[in-house]
Design a protein around this motif. Structure first.
Motif, PDB file in Angstrom:
ATOM      1  N   ALA A  17       0.846  -1.194   0.002  1.00  0.00           N
ATOM      2  CA  ALA A  17      -0.078  -0.116   0.046  1.00  0.00           C
ATOM      3  C   ALA A  17       0.764   1.439   0.039  1.00  0.00           C
ATOM      4  N   ARG A  18       2.270   1.053   0.180  1.00  0.00           N
ATOM      5  CA  ARG A  18       3.049   2.266   0.215  1.00  0.00           C
ATOM      6  C   ARG A  18       3.791   2.453  -1.134  1.00  0.00           C
ATOM      7  N   PRO A  19       3.920   3.699  -1.424  1.00  0.00           N
ATOM      8  CA  PRO A  19       4.574   3.989  -2.698  1.00  0.00           C
ATOM      9  C   PRO A  19       6.128   3.535  -2.977  1.00  0.00           C
ATOM     10  N   TRP A  20       6.389   2.446  -2.543  1.00  0.00           N
ATOM     11  CA  TRP A  20       7.818   1.964  -2.365  1.00  0.00           C
ATOM     12  C   TRP A  20       8.582   1.925  -4.053  1.00  0.00           C
ATOM     13  N   ARG A  21       7.799   1.561  -4.711  1.00  0.00           N
ATOM     14  CA  ARG A  21       8.637   1.713  -6.048  1.00  0.00           C
ATOM     15  C   ARG A  21       9.035   3.210  -6.489  1.00  0.00           C
ATOM     16  N   GLU A  22       8.369   4.262  -5.766  1.00  0.00           N
ATOM     17  CA  GLU A  22       8.559   5.575  -5.996  1.00  0.00           C
ATOM     18  C   GLU A  22       9.703   6.407  -5.231  1.00  0.00           C
ATOM     19  N   ARG A  23      10.199   5.245  -4.238  1.00  0.00           N
ATOM     20  CA  ARG A  23      11.224   5.919  -3.075  1.00  0.00           C
ATOM     21  C   ARG A  23      12.474   6.583  -3.901  1.00  0.00           C
ATOM     22  N   CYS A  24      12.660   7.630  -3.110  1.00  0.00           N
ATOM     23  CA  CYS A  24      14.111   8.459  -3.623  1.00  0.00           C
ATOM     24  C   CYS A  24      15.439   7.548  -3.425  1.00  0.00           C
ATOM     25  N   ARG A  25      16.273   7.742  -4.414  1.00  0.00           N
ATOM     26  CA  ARG A  25      17.474   7.038  -4.290  1.00  0.00           C
ATOM     27  C   ARG A  25      18.379   7.740  -3.008  1.00  0.00           C
ATOM     28  N   PRO A  26      19.216   6.781  -2.223  1.00  0.00           N
ATOM     29  CA  PRO A  26      19.990   7.545  -1.364  1.00  0.00           C
ATOM     30  C   PRO A  26      20.997   8.564  -2.003  1.00  0.00           C
ATOM     31  N   VAL A  27      21.724   9.530  -1.484  1.00  0.00           N
ATOM     32  CA  VAL A  27      22.733  10.241  -1.728  1.00  0.00           C
ATOM     33  C   VAL A  27      23.842  10.230  -0.937  1.00  0.00           C
ATOM     34  N   GLY A  28      24.951  10.408  -1.284  1.00  0.00           N
ATOM     35  CA  GLY A  28      26.100  10.637  -0.554  1.00  0.00           C
ATOM     36  C   GLY A  28      26.559   9.206   0.075  1.00  0.00           C
ATOM     37  N   VAL A  29      26.191   8.135  -0.576  1.00  0.00           N
ATOM     38  CA  VAL A  29      26.503   6.490   0.106  1.00  0.00           C
ATOM     39  C   VAL A  29      27.959   6.083  -0.435  1.00  0.00           C
ATOM     40  N   GLY A  30      28.473   6.883  -1.382  1.00  0.00           N
ATOM     41  CA  GLY A  30      29.656   6.545  -1.851  1.00  0.00           C
ATOM     42  C   GLY A  30      30.910   7.171  -1.162  1.00  0.00           C
ATOM     43  N   PRO A  31      32.245   6.845  -1.191  1.00  0.00           N
ATOM     44  CA  PRO A  31      32.970   7.501  -0.387  1.00  0.00           C
ATOM     45  C   PRO A  31      33.546   8.818  -1.301  1.00  0.00           C
ATOM     46  N   HIS A  32      33.268   9.003  -2.373  1.00  0.00           N
ATOM     47  CA  HIS A  32      33.529  10.210  -3.264  1.00  0.00           C
ATOM     48  C   HIS A  32      32.697  11.543  -2.613  1.00  0.00           C
ATOM     49  N   ASP A  33      31.451  11.134  -2.220  1.00  0.00           N
ATOM     50  CA  ASP A  33      30.420  12.235  -1.680  1.00  0.00           C
ATOM     51  C   ASP A  33      29.984  11.784  -0.368  1.00  0.00           C
ATOM     52  N   ILE A  34      30.516  11.047   0.561  1.00  0.00           N
ATOM     53  CA  ILE A  34      30.057  10.671   1.844  1.00  0.00           C
ATOM     54  C   ILE A  34      29.813  11.718   2.619  1.00  0.00           C
ATOM     55  N   ASP A  35      30.126  12.816   2.498  1.00  0.00           N
ATOM     56  CA  ASP A  35      29.973  14.128   3.493  1.00  0.00           C
ATOM     57  C   ASP A  35      28.519  14.586   3.198  1.00  0.00           C
ATOM     58  N   ASP A  36      27.632  14.217   1.954  1.00  0.00           N
ATOM     59  CA  ASP A  36      26.541  14.517   1.679  1.00  0.00           C
ATOM     60  C   ASP A  36      25.513  13.498   1.990  1.00  0.00           C
ATOM     61  N   LEU A  37      26.094  12.395   2.904  1.00  0.00           N
ATOM     62  CA  LEU A  37      25.245  11.330   3.159  1.00  0.00           C
ATOM     63  C   LEU A  37      23.706  11.524   3.602  1.00  0.00           C
ATOM     64  N   GLU A  38      22.621  10.908   2.736  1.00  0.00           N
ATOM     65  CA  GLU A  38      21.384  10.957   3.097  1.00  0.00           C
ATOM     66  C   GLU A  38      20.463   9.945   2.648  1.00  0.00           C
ATOM     67  N   ILE A  39      20.035   9.254   3.555  1.00  0.00           N
ATOM     68  CA  ILE A  39      19.048   8.232   3.065  1.00  0.00           C
ATOM     69  C   ILE A  39      17.738   8.625   3.500  1.00  0.00           C
ATOM     70  N   HIS A  40      16.638   8.265   2.316  1.00  0.00           N
ATOM     71  CA  HIS A  40      15.506   8.880   2.403  1.00  0.00           C
ATOM     72  C   HIS A  40      14.360   7.535   2.775  1.00  0.00           C
ATOM     73  N   PRO A  41      13.735   7.690   3.764  1.00  0.00           N
ATOM     74  CA  PRO A  41      12.624   6.498   4.038  1.00  0.00           C
ATOM     75  C   PRO A  41      11.628   6.675   2.845  1.00  0.00           C
ATOM     76  N   VAL A  42      11.144   5.180   2.782  1.00  0.00           N
ATOM     77  CA  VAL A  42      10.200   4.955   1.969  1.00  0.00           C
ATOM     78  C   VAL A  42       8.959   5.752   2.464  1.00  0.00           C
ATOM     79  N   GLY A  43       8.071   6.412   1.177  1.00  0.00           N
ATOM     80  CA  GLY A  43       7.219   7.250   1.646  1.00  0.00           C
ATOM     81  C   GLY A  43       5.838   6.458   2.170  1.00  0.00           C
ATOM     82  N   ASP A  44       5.043   7.076   2.802  1.00  0.00           N
ATOM     83  CA  ASP A  44       3.396   6.553   3.051  1.00  0.00           C
ATOM     84  C   ASP A  44       2.437   6.884   1.963  1.00  0.00           C
TER      85      ASP A  44
END
Length: 240
Positions: free
Chosen positions: A213-240
């Motif tokens: 029932a959640r829009p899990w297929r439209e979830r945002c991709r994570p940001v900054g999870v790689g070592p090149h831009d880890i300072d911008d790390l951001e994990i987005h929860p699945v929306g409701d």
């Protein structure tokens, strides 16, 4: 009446340490691209000078040898991973959602030049430690922990063993990564199809209904999870 003159101010100066860190990261990114494409033995240290590296002196200031660059690439990949699982847990409502978001992070990390280069180095056994098997185990072990938490929360079917489920997810991911050629967009869609079929087999019917029932297929991709831009790390929860 003449307006008062505004005193001139100097433009902000980037601290030397920050500049040095940025230069080092640029060197690693350039090396990652070269090693991923050409391999360690097919790349000379001076090959990196044409990839945005400011000077030969800067290159040798940070790295005494090509092997030192290789070790630094693998170290950067390893250290950045340590920040990802805690961020995933903070963004997740439960262990199963965290499992999906953790896999999202792994997919996104494959686009990072440092991760790509380090992965090639591990496959070619350029550094002694960690091995490719050990790096794969980091993700598998984290997945097992998340599934064990989901089991404790009553979210798994009784027949779904957390260790087996984790191994199947890692194996399924590896196969799809090969099929997709590690293309991030293609792999993202392949894993979405995997989740659609696999999660209902291991999760309780109640959790599966709520997930569907959640829009899990439209979830945002994570940001900054790689070592090149880890300072911008951001994990987005699945929306409701």
């Amino acid at each position: 009446m003449a307006s008062e003159a505004v005193p001139a101010t100097e433009s902000p100066r980037v601290p030397q340490q920050a500049r040095s860190r940025a230069t080092r990261r640029a060197l690693l990114a350039a090396a990652g691209e070269r090693f991923a494409a050409q391999g360690f033995h097919g790349t000379a240290l001076t090959d990196l000078l044409g990839d945005g590296v400011p000077t030969k002196g800067a290159l040798y200031f940070h790295f005494a040898s090509k092997h030192a660059v290789a070790e630094a690439l693998v170290e950067a990949m390893s250290e950045s991973w340590d920040q990802v699982p805690p961020a995933v847990r903070r963004a997740s409502a439960d262990g199963l959602e965290a499992l999906v978001l953790l896999t999202d992070a792994v997919i996104t990390r494959l686009d990072d030049p440092i991760t790509r280069g380090a992965g090639r180095l591990l496959r070619d056994r350029v550094v002694a430690s960690p091995t490719l098997a050990e790096v794969s185990a980091w993700w598998r072990d984290e997945a097992r922990e998340l599934l064990a938490e989901a089991e404790t929360e009553g979210l798994l079917r009784p027949e779904a063993d957390p260790a087996w489920v984790a191994d199947e997810i890692v194996a399924g991911f590896a196969g799809r990564a090969t099929v997709s050629g590690a293309d991030g967009d293609a792999l993202w869609e392949l894993m979405n199809e995997f989740w659609a079929g696999f999660l209902p087999l291991v999760a309780t019917a109640d959790w599966s209904r709520r997930w569907a029932a959640r829009p899990w297929r439209e979830r945002c991709r994570p940001v900054g999870v790689g070592p090149h831009d880890i300072d911008d790390l951001e994990i987005h929860p699945v929306g409701d």
